[in-house]
Design a protein around this motif. Sequence first.
Motif, mmCIF file in Angstrom:
data_model
loop_
_atom_site.group_PDB
_atom_site.id
_atom_site.type_symbol
_atom_site.label_atom_id
_atom_site.label_comp_id
_atom_site.label_asym_id
_atom_site.label_seq_id
_atom_site.Cartn_x
_atom_site.Cartn_y
_atom_site.Cartn_z
ATOM 1 N N VAL A 227 0.884 -1.068 -0.016
ATOM 2 C CA VAL A 227 0.078 -0.097 -0.046
ATOM 3 C C VAL A 227 0.918 1.207 -0.131
ATOM 4 O O VAL A 227 0.623 2.051 -0.726
ATOM 5 C CB VAL A 227 -0.803 0.007 1.285
ATOM 6 C CG1 VAL A 227 -1.752 1.301 1.427
ATOM 7 C CG2 VAL A 227 -1.823 -0.959 1.023
ATOM 8 N N VAL A 228 1.945 1.299 0.592
ATOM 9 C CA VAL A 228 2.669 2.525 1.078
ATOM 10 C C VAL A 228 3.395 2.630 -0.499
ATOM 11 O O VAL A 228 3.390 3.940 -0.979
ATOM 12 C CB VAL A 228 3.844 2.206 2.080
ATOM 13 C CG1 VAL A 228 4.872 3.384 1.846
ATOM 14 C CG2 VAL A 228 3.068 2.399 3.471
ATOM 15 N N GLN A 229 3.877 1.954 -1.185
ATOM 16 C CA GLN A 229 4.472 2.057 -2.423
ATOM 17 C C GLN A 229 3.564 2.467 -3.375
ATOM 18 O O GLN A 229 3.727 3.358 -4.407
ATOM 19 C CB GLN A 229 4.967 0.564 -3.119
ATOM 20 C CG GLN A 229 5.262 0.772 -4.333
ATOM 21 C CD GLN A 229 6.829 1.398 -4.415
ATOM 22 O OE1 GLN A 229 7.369 1.578 -3.283
ATOM 23 N NE2 GLN A 229 7.217 2.163 -5.494
ATOM 24 N N ARG A 230 2.225 2.080 -3.424
ATOM 25 C CA ARG A 230 1.055 2.682 -4.289
ATOM 26 C C ARG A 230 1.044 4.124 -3.862
ATOM 27 O O ARG A 230 0.796 5.072 -4.817
ATOM 28 C CB ARG A 230 -0.177 1.972 -4.026
ATOM 29 C CG ARG A 230 -0.249 0.574 -4.724
ATOM 30 C CD ARG A 230 -1.515 -0.033 -4.504
ATOM 31 N NE ARG A 230 -1.702 -1.378 -5.232
ATOM 32 C CZ ARG A 230 -2.831 -2.124 -5.351
ATOM 33 N NH1 ARG A 230 -3.806 -1.639 -4.570
ATOM 34 N NH2 ARG A 230 -2.689 -3.233 -5.859
ATOM 35 N N LEU A 231 0.990 4.567 -2.572
ATOM 36 C CA LEU A 231 0.709 5.802 -2.139
ATOM 37 C C LEU A 231 1.835 6.763 -2.799
ATOM 38 O O LEU A 231 1.680 7.858 -3.274
ATOM 39 C CB LEU A 231 0.652 5.988 -0.808
ATOM 40 C CG LEU A 231 -0.638 5.300 -0.239
ATOM 41 C CD1 LEU A 231 -0.492 5.176 1.442
ATOM 42 C CD2 LEU A 231 -1.928 6.037 -0.508
ATOM 43 N N ARG A 232 3.167 6.427 -2.482
ATOM 44 C CA ARG A 232 4.175 6.863 -2.977
ATOM 45 C C ARG A 232 4.150 7.256 -4.506
ATOM 46 O O ARG A 232 4.360 8.536 -5.365
ATOM 47 C CB ARG A 232 5.560 6.131 -2.832
ATOM 48 C CG ARG A 232 5.925 6.152 -1.427
ATOM 49 C CD ARG A 232 7.181 5.194 -1.145
ATOM 50 N NE ARG A 232 8.439 5.737 -1.625
ATOM 51 C CZ ARG A 232 9.677 5.252 -1.717
ATOM 52 N NH1 ARG A 232 9.670 4.102 -1.174
ATOM 53 N NH2 ARG A 232 10.701 5.731 -2.045
ATOM 54 N N GLU A 233 3.878 5.958 -5.385
ATOM 55 C CA GLU A 233 3.806 6.360 -6.900
ATOM 56 C C GLU A 233 2.652 7.302 -7.287
ATOM 57 O O GLU A 233 2.772 7.868 -8.239
ATOM 58 C CB GLU A 233 3.375 5.041 -7.433
ATOM 59 C CG GLU A 233 4.759 4.116 -7.361
ATOM 60 C CD GLU A 233 4.338 2.532 -7.782
ATOM 61 O OE1 GLU A 233 3.282 2.323 -8.024
ATOM 62 O OE2 GLU A 233 5.371 1.659 -7.926
ATOM 63 N N ALA A 234 1.454 7.404 -6.407
ATOM 64 C CA ALA A 234 0.536 8.033 -6.619
ATOM 65 C C ALA A 234 0.780 9.606 -6.301
ATOM 66 O O ALA A 234 0.077 10.640 -6.355
ATOM 67 C CB ALA A 234 -0.669 7.669 -6.108
ATOM 68 N N GLY A 235 1.815 9.793 -5.780
ATOM 69 C CA GLY A 235 2.376 11.174 -5.163
ATOM 70 C C GLY A 235 1.626 11.492 -3.794
ATOM 71 O O GLY A 235 1.583 12.941 -3.573
#
Length: 395
Positions: A227-235
């Motif tokens: 989940v954290v990786q997705r949040l990073r990629e989404a800015g």
Amino acid sequence: MDYATHYDVGDRKRDGGINEDSVAVSVFEQGHREGFRGYDREDADGAESNDDQAGAGSTGEDPTGEDSTGDRPGDADDGGDDDPSGSDRDPDNRSAAVFALADGAGGHDAGDAASYIATTAVCEHLAGTAVEAARSDPAGFGVAVDEPLAPPPRDEDLESAVAEAVVAAHREVLEYAAEAGEQAHATVVAGVVVGGYCHYGWVGDSRAYVVNAAREEILPLTTDHAVVQRLREAGEIDDVEALVHPRGNEITRALGGSGRADPGTATVDVETATVPLYREDVLLVTSDGLLDAQTEAAKLYEWYVDADRDEEMAAVVRDRAVTDDEVREAVLSAPSLADAAERLVDLANDRGGKDNLSTILLHDGTLPATPADPPARAAGARRAVEDRETLVEQD
């Protein structure tokens, strides 16, 4: 080839907790004719030493029971392939390795069983692949052998083999879960190291890195399925928030499950890649317990957000969390792989030891030196056009 492993339950779980991580390494070492003559190097106090007696490197089985203690890359001089007489020659040995690291998902019934099954199944499936790949290139020994040897596999072939091994492990975990009536999940990073390349795949948030002594850098080879990786990629969050985010334990992909899926046909999406390795590289594989060690992560996250993400509070977060830069320094400053593995576990425990943590480190001193302008190897980097094989699809 040298390797070392280390694993720990983590300080927070030391009383009554269990270690749900599992690691496995299988090394194939082959010598021929004169044999490997070792490397001359100068140690820290200036005295010359020679690694002849270690052959091509320890495979981790020390009579004292300690992990492998091969010299760290960067200690060898530029003439690593020189023979003692002063003439350059290729070493008459080669190595291939299979590795797997799995982290059982906490909070489920059988994470420890899932990680055990994953690592053993993957290595069982890939060991023959690694040996066959090494054996398919007799020219390295100046031996003219064609038939009945198989042609050398392509990068795509070995990546597919890794993915197939991980899917096979996924099905074994599902079969166990169905028979036991339990939930069983695990992350995994696995691969084959052969011919100067690492062909690897992963599911979940366990990670692989290359730490290079010549360039003093650490390169992430994986991106978390989390989940954290997705949040990073989404800015939606920045890199500092990612270090201590409250959802840092949530993954979006894993092996296994409840056993409701058909173990005979079930599959899992395995991300794969191939990177070249060099003499000064250490390949590091680790569970998320190394990076997600801070027991006060939620508090640090709140402080950072409340401070409007200012740089002063960012420095506090970086100082208390485990960062990639600290991992790099721990590996590069260690006199051996075994010492590096121990330092990484100590580092995580010093920062809180929130979770189980495990590491695998591999180094092959017979590889070519790092080029002045190496290809991009970090996760997500596109291979140079000249490095891609041309495939012809027949009608």
